[in-house]
Enzyme design. Structure first.
Site: not given
Ligand code: 2AM
Length: 176
Positions: A43, A125
């Site tokens: 995620h 990220h």
């Protein structure tokens, strides 16, 4: 109960097909390393909230309801490594203004509720390994994985015997 707390964060959900592309890229380009994040947990965090008392959860949802942020696309095309959290990650080299605005608005909500904010600049990220003690080996190919984001989510992080699990508690559309 009034004392129950939940560990929450705002984030971007990845489709099963994007998760699978990332998993395949990891398998092909990196040797087995310490602390692999399971593909199901891939995620992108937008704003970390930490433990949020129940009495603040309504305000949190209400403030997220008021946001009017734009949808955007990302190309995940680079790998990075942070020695302090020992995290090996992949992310986009180009960060759309819409993503920066969204992350900024969500951490402002956290700030208004007195939740712990991030002092560092926002770096989108996807964590791939969480216990990687040294710089990663040079990999054969950088990733090249594109995804479009038309919503953002409130996630709950639940600890379990098999490791942490993330559950989407709420979703909000982004304007296209
Ligand atoms: P990470 O992937 O870079 O570790 C759920 O734990 C999400 O919130 C993860 O994506 C994690 O980021 C992020 N997170 C966890 N603890 C955090 C903290 N103290 N500050 C900022 N982000 C955090």
């Amino acid at each position: 109960s009034a004392y129950s707390i939940m560990r929450l964060f705002f984030g971007l959900e990845l489709t099963p097909s994007v998760k699978l592309s990332i998993e395949k890229w990891r398998e092909i380009n990196l040797p087995p390393l310490a602390g692999p994040v399971p593909a199901a947990n891939f995620h992108i965090t937008l704003a970390f909230l930490g433990t949020v008392p129940v009495h603040q959860q309504e305000a949190l949802l209400a403030q997220a309801d008021r946001l009017t942020n734009q949808a955007f696309n990302l190309t995940i095309d680079q790998m990075g490594y942070w020695p302090r959290p020992r995290t090996l990650w992949i992310g986009p080299s180009v960060v759309p203004v819409a993503l920066n605005n969204l992350a900024g608005n969500l951490s402002a909500i956290a700030g208004r509720l007195g939740l712990p904010g991030e002092n560092r600049d926002y770096v989108p990220h996807i964590s791939l390994y969480r216990k990687q003690a040294s710089n990663p080996p040079v990999c054969l190919m950088q990733p090249d994985i594109s995804a479009s984001f038309e919503q953002f989510c409130l996630f709950e992080s639940r600890p379990g015997r098999q490791g942490v699990q993330y559950h989407v508690l709420a979703r909000w559309p982004l304007d296209s």
